[in-house]
Motif scaffolding. Sequence first.
Motif, short mmCIF file in Angstrom:
data_model
loop_
_atom_site.label_atom_id
_atom_site.label_comp_id
_atom_site.label_asym_id
_atom_site.label_seq_id
_atom_site.Cartn_x
_atom_site.Cartn_y
_atom_site.Cartn_z
N UNK A 1 0.83 -1.21 0.00
CA UNK A 1 0.00 0.00 0.00
C UNK A 1 0.86 1.26 0.00
N UNK A 2 0.27 2.33 -0.48
CA UNK A 2 0.95 3.62 -0.54
C UNK A 2 0.17 4.55 -1.43
N UNK A 3 0.49 5.81 -1.37
CA UNK A 3 -0.19 6.81 -2.19
C UNK A 3 -0.02 6.53 -3.68
N UNK A 4 -0.88 7.13 -4.46
CA UNK A 4 -0.81 6.98 -5.91
C UNK A 4 0.51 7.53 -6.44
N UNK A 5 1.07 6.81 -7.42
CA UNK A 5 2.26 7.31 -8.11
C UNK A 5 3.58 6.96 -7.48
N UNK A 6 3.60 6.02 -6.53
CA UNK A 6 4.85 5.69 -5.84
C UNK A 6 5.50 4.40 -6.32
N UNK A 7 4.84 3.66 -7.22
CA UNK A 7 5.49 2.48 -7.79
C UNK A 7 4.82 1.15 -7.49
N UNK A 8 3.62 1.18 -6.95
CA UNK A 8 2.93 -0.09 -6.62
C UNK A 8 2.66 -0.89 -7.89
N UNK B 1 9.76 18.15 -7.22
CA UNK B 1 8.72 17.11 -7.22
C UNK B 1 9.09 16.09 -6.15
N UNK B 2 8.42 16.15 -5.02
CA UNK B 2 8.88 15.42 -3.84
C UNK B 2 8.09 14.17 -3.51
N UNK B 3 6.85 14.09 -3.94
CA UNK B 3 5.97 13.07 -3.37
C UNK B 3 5.43 12.05 -4.36
N UNK B 4 5.88 12.07 -5.61
CA UNK B 4 5.24 11.21 -6.60
C UNK B 4 6.25 10.77 -7.65
N UNK B 5 6.51 9.46 -7.68
CA UNK B 5 7.45 8.90 -8.66
C UNK B 5 6.93 9.10 -10.07
N UNK B 6 5.62 8.90 -10.26
CA UNK B 6 5.04 9.05 -11.60
C UNK B 6 5.22 10.47 -12.11
N UNK B 7 5.08 11.47 -11.23
CA UNK B 7 5.29 12.85 -11.65
C UNK B 7 6.75 13.11 -11.99
N UNK B 8 7.66 12.51 -11.23
CA UNK B 8 9.08 12.66 -11.56
C UNK B 8 9.37 12.14 -12.96
N UNK B 9 8.89 10.93 -13.24
CA UNK B 9 9.10 10.34 -14.56
C UNK B 9 8.38 11.15 -15.63
N UNK B 10 7.18 11.62 -15.29
CA UNK B 10 6.42 12.43 -16.25
C UNK B 10 7.12 13.74 -16.57
N UNK B 11 7.79 14.32 -15.58
CA UNK B 11 8.53 15.56 -15.82
C UNK B 11 9.66 15.33 -16.81
N UNK B 12 10.37 14.22 -16.65
CA UNK B 12 11.47 13.91 -17.58
C UNK B 12 10.91 13.65 -18.98
N UNK C 1 5.71 22.30 -5.09
CA UNK C 1 6.54 23.05 -4.14
C UNK C 1 6.34 22.54 -2.71
N UNK C 2 5.85 21.30 -2.60
CA UNK C 2 5.62 20.66 -1.31
C UNK C 2 4.57 21.40 -0.49
N UNK C 3 3.60 22.00 -1.19
CA UNK C 3 2.48 22.62 -0.51
C UNK C 3 1.23 21.86 -0.92
N UNK C 4 0.24 21.76 -0.04
CA UNK C 4 -1.00 21.07 -0.40
C UNK C 4 -1.64 21.77 -1.59
N UNK D 1 -7.33 15.52 -0.15
CA UNK D 1 -6.17 16.31 0.30
C UNK D 1 -4.86 15.69 -0.12
N UNK D 2 -4.83 14.36 -0.26
CA UNK D 2 -3.57 13.69 -0.61
C UNK D 2 -3.45 13.40 -2.09
N UNK D 3 -4.50 13.69 -2.87
CA UNK D 3 -4.46 13.33 -4.31
C UNK D 3 -3.40 14.16 -5.00
N UNK D 4 -2.89 13.56 -6.08
CA UNK D 4 -1.77 14.19 -6.78
C UNK D 4 -2.26 15.12 -7.85
#
Length: 437
Positions: free
Chosen positions: A136-143, A296-307, A336-339, A434-437
């Motif tokens: 388990x884990x938030x969306x976009x972390x590699x599950x 981009x601190x909280x989402x692997x998918x966003x990191x890859x998407x940025x590249x 920017x690590x803000x909600x 609140x936690x959605x990406x």
Amino acid sequence: MNSFEELWLLVAEVIQGKVSDIVYKVWLADLSPVSFDGSTVMLAVNADFKRKVIEQKFTGVLHDAFEQVLGFPVEIVLELSDGIRKSEDAADAEKSAPEENTFDTFVVGSSNKFAHAAAQAVSQNPGGAYNPLFIYGRSGLGKTHLLNAIANEIKSNNPEARILFTQGEAFTNEIIQGIRMGQSAMNTLHEKYRSADVLLVDDIQFIAGKPATEEEFFHTFNTLTQAGNQIVLTSDRPPKEIATLEERLRTRFEMGLIADIQPPDVETRIAIVRRKAQALELELSDDVVQFIADKIKNNVRQLEGAVKKVKAVVSIHGSMPNMVTVQNAIKDILNEDRPQTVTVDRIIEETARTYNANPADIRSKKRDAQTARMRMIAMYIVSEQTGMSTKAIGDAFGGRDHSTVVHALQEIKRIMGRDASVRTTIQDITKNVLESD
């Protein structure tokens, strides 16, 4: 890549920002670019029933996304891949691209080391290591990456293994359709799922609160585990926090191994950016890599998407990937690590998702019991999270008047006072928004 494929990468990023993660996975992720002549876009879809659903429900999303990227409207035409519906095995094989879905391409760090090790253990000894394995884990972390890596590794070691990969919502939809079609269809589903050597289910939380689906999965789970066959499940939360999940399923999900994935630390984020850039044959300077990893601190998918987006911009415009280019390319997905600002649309979408309903129903004039309950809950959460006036809330919910909103807020407060399940559901929806990406 050709220029249309690069364009499609940009459009796909926009689409993912307009729909929920599960909607994208189930209906839109398999779309592939075919041709673009400057005015008409041709996209391929791998099943006729998907084409019909996309045409009915998501054409507007596709039009808006292309216009946002291109700056002008286009016509969109959907065609079946190769003119026929692909088999499930073929579709699964296409999703299991070695570059994207293996243990070798999964960047391991302190935040995911335990889940990665557990997944590897299961892939080396299916049915004999941890059964079930619950990640388990938030969306976009590699599950989903780990699920695919398990499937690929087991297939590599045992090409004859029958591996079934599905999603919680897709499983639910199959059960609903099977019930409608009768016992023969249900028998086919029983054979399909209960004969699997390995069953992988992404986003299992979507079966919660759906009695017929939970009943079917309960029997499927028992059949497979009693036969020593492997089950791997993923969710956005641990079993104990899936509020409407049946207790007998919760205890079964907890009887194997539970592993969580947390947002990656900075070292892992840098490694992910470098790995993705290398896979795309994109040269990024150290300061650019650090910039992306810092933002981009909280989402692997966003990191890859940025590249991917930087690669697309460089390919289309021929510019070099310097700091200015990168800043402009990914400004819409920078974190920017803000909600994120809580919006009415996101609350309505998450409320509808929780009840397995269409978000449009909440704003509609429908008055059946479930729609009315969803609408009042969504209004309550909007009021609590945004501070909007009752008049503004009424306008956002299809032009309802002030008194309707006041009644809804009062009614939900009254129901919450005597029904703990409603309180839990509202807390669950709010947390996901609140936690959605």
